[in-house]
Scaffold this active site. Structure first.
Site, PDB file in Angstrom:
ATOM      1  N   ALA A  66      16.986   4.218 -25.951  1.00 30.71           N
ATOM      2  CA  ALA A  66      16.586   3.591 -27.213  1.00 30.71           C
ATOM      3  C   ALA A  66      16.657   2.084 -27.022  1.00 30.71           C
ATOM      4  O   ALA A  66      17.420   1.590 -26.195  1.00 30.71           O
ATOM      5  CB  ALA A  66      17.513   4.046 -28.331  1.00 30.71           C
ATOM      6  N   GLY A 111      18.522   7.797 -24.424  1.00 30.48           N
ATOM      7  CA  GLY A 111      17.420   8.481 -25.097  1.00 30.48           C
ATOM      8  C   GLY A 111      16.346   8.967 -24.129  1.00 30.48           C
ATOM      9  O   GLY A 111      15.632   9.917 -24.437  1.00 30.48           O
ATOM     10  N   GLU A 114      17.523  12.173 -22.980  1.00 32.45           N
ATOM     11  CA  GLU A 114      17.449  13.100 -24.126  1.00 32.45           C
ATOM     12  C   GLU A 114      16.012  13.565 -24.392  1.00 32.45           C
ATOM     13  O   GLU A 114      15.789  14.723 -24.740  1.00 32.45           O
ATOM     14  CB  GLU A 114      18.061  12.439 -25.369  1.00 32.45           C
ATOM     15  CG  GLU A 114      19.573  12.298 -25.238  1.00 32.45           C
ATOM     16  CD  GLU A 114      20.182  11.478 -26.355  1.00 32.45           C
ATOM     17  OE1 GLU A 114      19.808  10.293 -26.480  1.00 32.45           O
ATOM     18  OE2 GLU A 114      21.018  12.011 -27.099  1.00 32.45           O
ATOM     19  N   GLU A 134      25.492   5.804 -23.054  1.00 34.21           N
ATOM     20  CA  GLU A 134      25.775   5.269 -24.389  1.00 34.21           C
ATOM     21  C   GLU A 134      27.218   4.778 -24.520  1.00 34.21           C
ATOM     22  O   GLU A 134      27.508   3.788 -25.183  1.00 34.21           O
ATOM     23  CB  GLU A 134      25.512   6.350 -25.463  1.00 34.21           C
ATOM     24  CG  GLU A 134      24.035   6.645 -25.703  1.00 34.21           C
ATOM     25  CD  GLU A 134      23.469   7.720 -24.788  1.00 34.21           C
ATOM     26  OE1 GLU A 134      24.121   8.080 -23.785  1.00 34.21           O
ATOM     27  OE2 GLU A 134      22.364   8.203 -25.092  1.00 34.21           O
TER      28      GLU A 134
END
Ligand code: CO8
Length: 260
Positions: A66, A111, A114, A134
């Protein structure tokens, strides 16, 4: 919708979606998320699209996570909305009634990992790097990583990656079952597209039922899950492709599937 952060092409029944912010290593901001959502909806609705392939522009990244420059000023409610949107898009993609393949060409971090976890199949270049870093910026995964990663590689290995933030290379990702196949960097996309075309030629309704049974049966008790499987399999007997597949087998010829 006009896309500025992704490239989207369709050929031979295969849609290729390329995350296209190479200067930011294809990090996901809100605009890219909105375009991804739109493209997933197009793939789901458009009957001529039978398989979706995701990859990243440039030679460095699939998606480096992200967008941290956007997230840094979030208040909790904005963060929650960003996570909810990401989770909704990925679940919609994961349960889409067509195969989705990640062609991971470089960094797939946070992300990025993910997104790949929500794909049905992960192919990787030798240069691919995975990780859930993260924790190194004071977060935990928020787009399903704490849930899909343990389901795919096992709880102990998932905890190791999520709690350490360590990155792993393609070979290690292959060893722990995170990726299905590894290719030299210049072969990743051609090999992925060749495999995607093969899947595009399969009986589409059977592929749809297979995904449905796997995703909606996974968390059920075994008896209920097997019942769901039986019903999904029974539905396949309503298709021309099932008739043709069995007829062709008995006539010792290649089947000609029509997708009906
Ligand atoms: N967000 C924003 N920009 C990024 C990101 C990112 N995730 N990753 C890279 N970039 C940018 C860099 O800022 C840099 O921009 P600029 O040239 O303008 O300075 C450019 O891409 C190139 O990056 P680097 O200079 O850092 O390149 P290096 O080769 O030195 O390093 C790395 C490459 C290792 C990939 C490094 O960029 C890196 O560590 N990136 C961040 C990886 C990361 O932490 N990802 C996880 C983010 S958190 C997340 O994904 C959670 C998702 C769900 C939760 C949602 C909560 C609201």
């Amino acid at each position: 919708m006009n896309y500025t952060n992704i490239l989207f092409t369709v050929e031979d029944g295969v849609a290729t979606l390329t995350f296209n912010r190479p200067k930011a290593l294809n990090a996901m901001n809100s605009e890219t998320m909105a375009e991804l959502l739109d493209a997933v909806n197009v793939c789901k609705a458009n009957e001529t699209i039978r398989v979706l392939v995701l990859t990243g522009a440039g030679d460095r990244a699939f998606v480096a996570g992200a967008d941290i420059s956007q997230m840094r000023e979030f208040r909790p409610q904005q963060a929650l909305a960003f996570m909810e949107l990401g989770q909704e898009i990925l679940r919609r993609m994961e349960t889409m009634p067509k195969p989705v393949i990640a062609a991971v060409n470089g960094f797939a971090l946070g992300g990025g990992t993910e997104i790949s976890l929500a794909c049905d199949i992960r192919f990787a270049s030798e240069k691919a790097v995975f990780g859930q870093p993260e924790i190194l910026i004071g977060l935990i995964p928020g787009w399903g990583g704490t849930q899909r990663l343990p389901r795919i590689i096992g709880m102990g290995r998932a905890k190791e990656l999520i709690l350490s933030g360590d990155r792993i290379d393609a070979q290690r990702a292959y060893e722990i079952g995170l990726v299905n196949r590894i290719f030299p960097a210049d072969r990743l996309l051609p090999e992925t597209l060749q495999f995607a075309r093969k899947l595009a030629g399969m009986p589409g309704f059977a592929a749809q039922m297979a995904k449905h049974s796997i995703h909606f049966g996974y968390d059920l008790a075994l008896d209920n899950a097997c019942r769901l499987e039986a019903e999904c399999c029974a539905q396949c007997f309503s298709t021309d492709d099932q008739k043709e597949g069995m007829k062709a087998f008995l006539e010792k010829r290649k089947p000609v599937f029509t997708g009906r």
